[in-house]
Design a protein around this motif. Structure first.
Motif, short mmCIF file in Angstrom:
data_model
loop_
_atom_site.label_atom_id
_atom_site.label_comp_id
_atom_site.label_asym_id
_atom_site.label_seq_id
_atom_site.Cartn_x
_atom_site.Cartn_y
_atom_site.Cartn_z
N UNK A 12 14.09 13.48 7.08
CA UNK A 12 15.28 13.01 6.37
C UNK A 12 14.98 11.66 5.73
N UNK A 13 15.21 11.53 4.43
CA UNK A 13 14.99 10.29 3.68
C UNK A 13 13.51 9.87 3.63
N UNK A 14 12.60 10.82 3.77
CA UNK A 14 11.18 10.49 3.59
C UNK A 14 10.84 10.74 2.13
N UNK A 15 10.76 9.62 1.34
CA UNK A 15 10.64 9.78 -0.10
C UNK A 15 9.26 10.26 -0.52
N UNK A 16 8.28 10.27 0.39
CA UNK A 16 6.97 10.80 0.05
C UNK A 16 7.09 12.25 -0.42
N UNK A 69 3.43 6.77 -3.40
CA UNK A 69 4.17 5.57 -3.79
C UNK A 69 5.08 5.88 -4.99
N UNK A 70 4.70 6.86 -5.83
CA UNK A 70 5.61 7.27 -6.91
C UNK A 70 6.86 7.92 -6.31
N UNK A 121 0.82 -1.21 0.00
CA UNK A 121 0.00 0.00 0.00
C UNK A 121 0.86 1.27 0.00
N UNK A 122 1.91 1.27 0.84
CA UNK A 122 2.67 2.51 1.04
C UNK A 122 3.77 2.69 0.02
N UNK A 123 4.50 1.59 -0.29
CA UNK A 123 5.67 1.72 -1.16
C UNK A 123 5.34 1.21 -2.56
N UNK A 124 4.48 0.19 -2.65
CA UNK A 124 4.07 -0.37 -3.94
C UNK A 124 5.26 -0.92 -4.72
N UNK A 125 6.12 -1.63 -4.02
CA UNK A 125 7.26 -2.27 -4.66
C UNK A 125 7.13 -3.77 -4.38
#
Lengths: 205, 147
Positions: free
Chosen positions: B94-98, B106-107, A139-143
């Motif tokens: 820091x390092x929060x890719x959102x 998720x992208x 759900x969160x990362x979708x990997x």
């Protein structure tokens, strides 16, 4: 008790791989020519990589095959090139090392008795955040590869630390053996000599 | 030195490119299949090391000079930490890719993971090659009879 065919095959593969692992280890202890020993240690890493594959730990298997069987074999060969080609015979009694090995091995086997069974869903490793990651990851990362999403995202800070460790190790090796430091000290030595010479000229004058 | 081991030299020339391609696959397909920066970095380094073993240390150092390897080692860590700093500059942790795609987190995660894994791969490649150079540079040419 009836044993299903896949379980039988997997058990046989494990037993064969472990038997080859033990045989390789014995060969390593018996052979004196270090070239053969290094090659056998590469074989040992390759067999462990295969064992990781049977445990479905494919990421670890790739690492073990590339680092253990590939790069470290090359590094050990380079080390042999710098030192001796064959092992020097030790004149010390071999009983005490053997005893230490047996005691350590027995302690390790005793330790595994407390392990949960393989794939036990109630094992401590699965009881805490593990299941949470599995549920939330898609759900969160979708990997699809959950290993990647844990390493790179949930524990991104950890991985940054690991990269820093690899970098530091590289710097350490460079400082110790590449001669980068030596060049500096050569320059220093040249500087010192020059200074001494200059002083000598001044004294002569 | 350069006029024997014909088979090894031909096979190496064929293999080096393939190994590099596999390294890129492991690197950039790591989200979907086993692999990632660490593995890809080691495989990429293995391509250079194979070339160095067969053609000699000097040949591989022409392709990938030691000063560049040392810069590359640090570059990977900088890329990784840079992603963290960039996400902080966008107002996230820091390092929060959102942070990279707030409308579609998720992208953002995909982009962040891709870039930091690339940083990992770059550093590991650099470190492995640097360690190989450091060991091999001590005694660059070994004749076959030595073994």
């Amino acid at each position: 008790m009836e044993i299903s065919f896949p379980v039988f095959i997997e058990t046989s593969i494990n037993i064969i791989l472990f038997a080859m692992l033990v045989a390789t280890a014995f060969a390593i202890t018996r052979i004196d020519r270090l070239f053969a020993v290094v090659m056998l240690s590469g074989v040992f890493s390759m067999l462990s990589a295969l064992l990781f594959v049977t445990l479905d730990a494919v990421d670890v298997a790739i690492t073990e095959a590339a680092v253990g069987a590939g790069v470290s074999t090359v590094l050990m060969l380079s080390t042999i090139a710098l030192t001796e080609r064959s092992e020097q015979k030790s004149h010390r009694p071999e009983l005490i090392p053997l005893l230490v090995c047996f005691v350590t091995g027995a302690a390790l086997i005793y330790g595994t008795l407390d392990f949960p069974n393989f794939g036990d869903p109630s094992a401590p490793a699965h009881a805490h955040v593990g299941g949470d990651y599995l549920v939330r990851s898609i759900k969160e990362i979708d990997v699809p590869n959950v290993v990647t999403s844990i390493l790179a995202s949930y524990r991104g800070f950890d991985t940054l630390g690991e990269v820093a460790v690899v970098f530091t190790a590289g710097i350490g090796v460079l400082m110790l053996i590449s001669g980068l430091g030596r060049r500096r000290s050569d320059e220093d030595a040249a500087l010192v000599e020059e200074t001494i010479e200059n002083q000598g000229i001044e004294e002569d004058a | 030195m350069h006029y024997h081991h014909l088979i090894l030299r031909v096979i190496t020339k064929l293999l080096v490119g393939t190994i590099m391609l596999f390294a890129f696959y492991v690197q950039f397909h790591g989200d979907f299949s086993p692999g990632g920066g660490f593995q890809a970095g080691v495989i990429m380094a293995a391509a250079f090391i194979l070339y160095g073993i067969v053609f000699g240390l000097y040949a591989v150092q022409v392709v990938f000079p030691p000063w560049l390897v040392h810069k590359v080692m640090a570059l990977g860590v900088l890329i990784y930490a840079g992603v963290g700093v960039y996400s902080m500059m966008l107002g996230y942790a820091f390092l929060d890719y959102n942070a990279f795609d707030p409308g579609h987190p998720s992208h953002g995660q995909h982009n962040g993971i891709l870039v930091i894994e690339f940083g990992v791969g770059v550093t590991v490649t650099g470190v492995m090659i640097a360690i190989y150079y450091a060991f091999a540079g001590r005694f660059p040419q070994i004749s076959d009879e030595d073994w």
